[in-house]
Design a protein around this motif. Structure first.
Motif, PDB file in Angstrom:
ATOM      1  N   ARG A  91       0.807  -1.221   0.000  1.00 29.36           N
ATOM      2  CA  ARG A  91       0.000   0.000   0.000  1.00 29.36           C
ATOM      3  C   ARG A  91       0.842   1.274   0.000  1.00 29.36           C
ATOM      4  O   ARG A  91       0.737   2.114  -0.907  1.00 29.36           O
ATOM      5  CB  ARG A  91      -0.943  -0.013   1.199  1.00 29.36           C
ATOM      6  CG  ARG A  91      -1.887   1.163   1.257  1.00 29.36           C
ATOM      7  CD  ARG A  91      -2.772   1.037   2.480  1.00 29.36           C
ATOM      8  NE  ARG A  91      -3.806   2.058   2.528  1.00 29.36           N
ATOM      9  CZ  ARG A  91      -4.736   2.116   3.475  1.00 29.36           C
ATOM     10  NH1 ARG A  91      -4.756   1.210   4.440  1.00 29.36           N
ATOM     11  NH2 ARG A  91      -5.638   3.076   3.461  1.00 29.36           N
ATOM     12  N   GLY A  92       1.689   1.430   1.003  1.00 29.01           N
ATOM     13  CA  GLY A  92       2.482   2.652   1.107  1.00 29.01           C
ATOM     14  C   GLY A  92       3.484   2.773  -0.020  1.00 29.01           C
ATOM     15  O   GLY A  92       3.635   3.847  -0.625  1.00 29.01           O
ATOM     16  N   THR A  95       1.796   3.521  -3.401  1.00 33.62           N
ATOM     17  CA  THR A  95       1.256   4.881  -3.410  1.00 33.62           C
ATOM     18  C   THR A  95       2.370   5.899  -3.615  1.00 33.62           C
ATOM     19  O   THR A  95       2.258   6.821  -4.439  1.00 33.62           O
ATOM     20  CB  THR A  95       0.515   5.173  -2.097  1.00 33.62           C
ATOM     21  OG1 THR A  95      -0.541   4.222  -1.926  1.00 33.62           O
ATOM     22  CG2 THR A  95      -0.078   6.577  -2.113  1.00 33.62           C
ATOM     23  N   VAL A 196      -2.778   6.951  -7.809  1.00 33.24           N
ATOM     24  CA  VAL A 196      -2.559   7.330  -6.407  1.00 33.24           C
ATOM     25  C   VAL A 196      -3.748   6.955  -5.523  1.00 33.24           C
ATOM     26  O   VAL A 196      -3.581   6.266  -4.504  1.00 33.24           O
ATOM     27  CB  VAL A 196      -2.215   8.826  -6.285  1.00 33.24           C
ATOM     28  CG1 VAL A 196      -2.150   9.240  -4.825  1.00 33.24           C
ATOM     29  CG2 VAL A 196      -0.888   9.124  -6.989  1.00 33.24           C
ATOM     30  N   HIS A 199      -4.169   2.964  -5.327  1.00 31.99           N
ATOM     31  CA  HIS A 199      -3.152   2.320  -4.497  1.00 31.99           C
ATOM     32  C   HIS A 199      -3.342   2.653  -3.025  1.00 31.99           C
ATOM     33  O   HIS A 199      -3.177   1.795  -2.157  1.00 31.99           O
ATOM     34  CB  HIS A 199      -1.750   2.748  -4.957  1.00 31.99           C
ATOM     35  CG  HIS A 199      -1.336   2.137  -6.248  1.00 31.99           C
ATOM     36  ND1 HIS A 199      -0.354   2.673  -7.058  1.00 31.99           N
ATOM     37  CD2 HIS A 199      -1.775   1.029  -6.909  1.00 31.99           C
ATOM     38  CE1 HIS A 199      -0.199   1.916  -8.134  1.00 31.99           C
ATOM     39  NE2 HIS A 199      -1.051   0.929  -8.071  1.00 31.99           N
ATOM     40  N   ALA A 200      -3.700   3.896  -2.737  1.00 29.30           N
ATOM     41  CA  ALA A 200      -3.828   4.318  -1.338  1.00 29.30           C
ATOM     42  C   ALA A 200      -5.074   3.754  -0.665  1.00 29.30           C
ATOM     43  O   ALA A 200      -5.045   3.404   0.520  1.00 29.30           O
ATOM     44  CB  ALA A 200      -3.839   5.842  -1.262  1.00 29.30           C
ATOM     45  N   ARG A 204      -4.126  -3.162   0.429  1.00 33.68           N
ATOM     46  CA  ARG A 204      -3.854  -3.340   1.863  1.00 33.68           C
ATOM     47  C   ARG A 204      -3.248  -4.720   2.081  1.00 33.68           C
ATOM     48  O   ARG A 204      -3.308  -5.576   1.200  1.00 33.68           O
ATOM     49  CB  ARG A 204      -5.129  -3.195   2.690  1.00 33.68           C
ATOM     50  CG  ARG A 204      -6.173  -4.274   2.412  1.00 33.68           C
ATOM     51  CD  ARG A 204      -7.429  -4.096   3.235  1.00 33.68           C
ATOM     52  NE  ARG A 204      -8.198  -2.934   2.807  1.00 33.68           N
ATOM     53  CZ  ARG A 204      -9.488  -2.767   3.096  1.00 33.68           C
ATOM     54  NH1 ARG A 204     -10.128  -3.656   3.820  1.00 33.68           N
ATOM     55  NH2 ARG A 204     -10.129  -1.713   2.673  1.00 33.68           N
TER      56      ARG A 204
END
Length: 444
Positions: A91-92, A95, A196, A199-200, A204
């Motif tokens: 996730r991070g 993003t 963006v 993905h954010a 997860r």
């Protein structure tokens, strides 16, 4: 024939409807973000190459070097990105990678010197490693059990296979109307708006402890990675995919030049070369259907061998339009096959613990082959004065790839392999031995 023991990811619990449902939402999100990502970050370069060279008052070869810099940066980032994905999920990282990719498209639109272009593309290479196919595949592998995983990856790559078909014409139209700098700003806006938030908000980590997608301990991941790097089958697989990647990249870059050299109009050559993107989808569907009846390694080796014959005979066929199309179709059927085969072969052998790191270890030399193959092919063309030796070399590389796949399949598994995969012989819920025999088609 006695069954061999092969560790594969095990779905230790019955997955709830909610988890499976969200896993498919992730696949749908990746289908969109990978299409936009490859279209904006990768395929746009080929369309904008000559306008950029003219604007910067340099040669196309000098500008092409920027893409090589990006691919080298991508290769350098592959293993660190894989380790991060194994430990923290996607996730991070994805993003940040998509944010960086959009920002670097903007920076690309502002370059006025060649060194600035190279600097931007070094950053783009790292961003692509963080946000594109390898990272997305690692996330999907962590979410899905062996029964659903091939369908999930196939769903993503089929849609993403149309990235060049969608984005290259649109990029060309935009460049003709607005110029390459404005086109890059449009691509940056589109990519940021799509990738963006998806993905954010959608990506997860899977629920801990629910199937193979839980959070394996560091020691378990390290043991799985050690088992792979000490396994001769892994290195045979590396030989196969390095050779195949080099052949695919060299053909992609030089096919239009070869066809125009055979006397075909540039529009016809570009159209035929454009078939490769569509054929990549066809090849993936053929692979998926064929492996229901045959071993995966047999199907992949047969496809690679077909590509070898097509490349070697293409100089004989390409004198006519029909012959050129037949040769390109026969070769193009193998485009995209490695994208499906590699995750299946790796997870079948080593489970899902440490998958992203193992895949990153394989991706590093494969990506380096992508960077070097077009340059090597160009040097060979210059030295020999023709494309026939280049196509013969591409065919030979495909034969090496087929041989590597068959050697990987024929290398016997260690008798105590399950005990070698993880410390003290425990599988810790991330992999388990499953007997596979000749009577049961599978990756072996």
């Amino acid at each position: 024939m006695a069954p061999t023991t092969t560790p594969v990811a095990a779905d230790r619990t019955v997955r709830g409807h909610r988890q499976v449902f969200h896993g498919w939402w992730i696949v749908a999100a990746f289908a969109v973000t990978q299409t936009a990502g490859y279209g904006a970050l990768y395929y746009a370069f080929a369309v904008l190459l000559h306008p950029i060279a003219a604007d910067l008052h340099t040669t196309s070869a000098a500008v092409t070097g920027a893409l090589t810099a990006a691919i080298l940066a991508w290769a350098a980032a592959a293993i660190p990105v894989g380790r991060w994905l194994d430990r923290h999920g996607g996730r991070g990282l994805m993003t940040i990678g998509s944010l960086a990719g959009a920002a670097l498209l903007v920076a690309w639109s502002r370059v006025h010197e060649l060194w600035q272009l190279y600097l931007v593309f070094a950053g783009l290479g790292a961003a692509m490693a963080m946000a594109l196919y390898d990272a997305a595949t690692a996330v999907i592998v962590s979410w899905f059990d062996p029964a659903r995983r091939p369908k999930a990856i196939l769903a993503m790559v089929i849609v993403a296979g149309f990235a060049s078909t969608i984005f290259m014409p649109l990029t060309g139209l935009s460049e003709q109307r607005y110029g390459w700098r404005t086109t890059l700003l449009v691509l940056a806006a589109v990519y940021a708006a799509v990738a963006v938030p998806l993905h954010a908000l959608v990506v997860r980590r899977p629920p801990a402890g629910n199937g193979p997608a839980g959070r394996p301990a560091t020691a378990q991941r390290a043991a799985a990675v050690r088992a792979a790097t000490r396994d001769s089958r892994f290195w045979w697989l590396a030989v196969a995919f390095i050779a195949h990647s080099a052949a695919m990249t060299a053909m992609t870059v030089h096919l239009v030049g070869f066809l125009t050299g055979e006397g075909h109009p540039a529009t016809f050559a570009a159209t035929v070369a454009g078939l490769l993107g569509v054929l990549s989808v066809t090849g993936r569907l053929v692979l998926t259907g064929a492996q229901q009846r045959l071993r995966l390694t047999t199907v992949v080796a047969a496809v690679f061998a077909t590509q070898a014959v097509a490349a070697i005979t293409l100089p004989l066929l390409a004198g006519t339009r029909t012959g050129a199309v037949v040769g390109v179709v026969a070769f193009g059927i193998g485009f995209g096959v490695a994208n499906l085969a590699s995750p299946a072969l790796l997870t079948d052998r080593y489970g899902t613990a440490g998958y992203a790191t193992i895949a990153g270890t394989l991706a590093t030399p494969v990506t380096l082959a992508k960077a070097g193959a077009p340059l090597g092919a160009a040097a060979l063309y210059t030295a020999t004065g023709g494309y026939t030796p280049v196509l013969a070399t591409i065919g030979a590389a495909c034969l090496v790839a087929a041989a590597g796949i068959l050697a990987r399949a024929g290398t016997p598994a260690p008798a105590t392999e399950p005990e070698r995969l993880l410390p003290t012989g425990k599988h810790a819920g991330v992999s388990e031995p499953v007997a596979s025999s000749k009577g049961r088609p599978g990756p072996e």
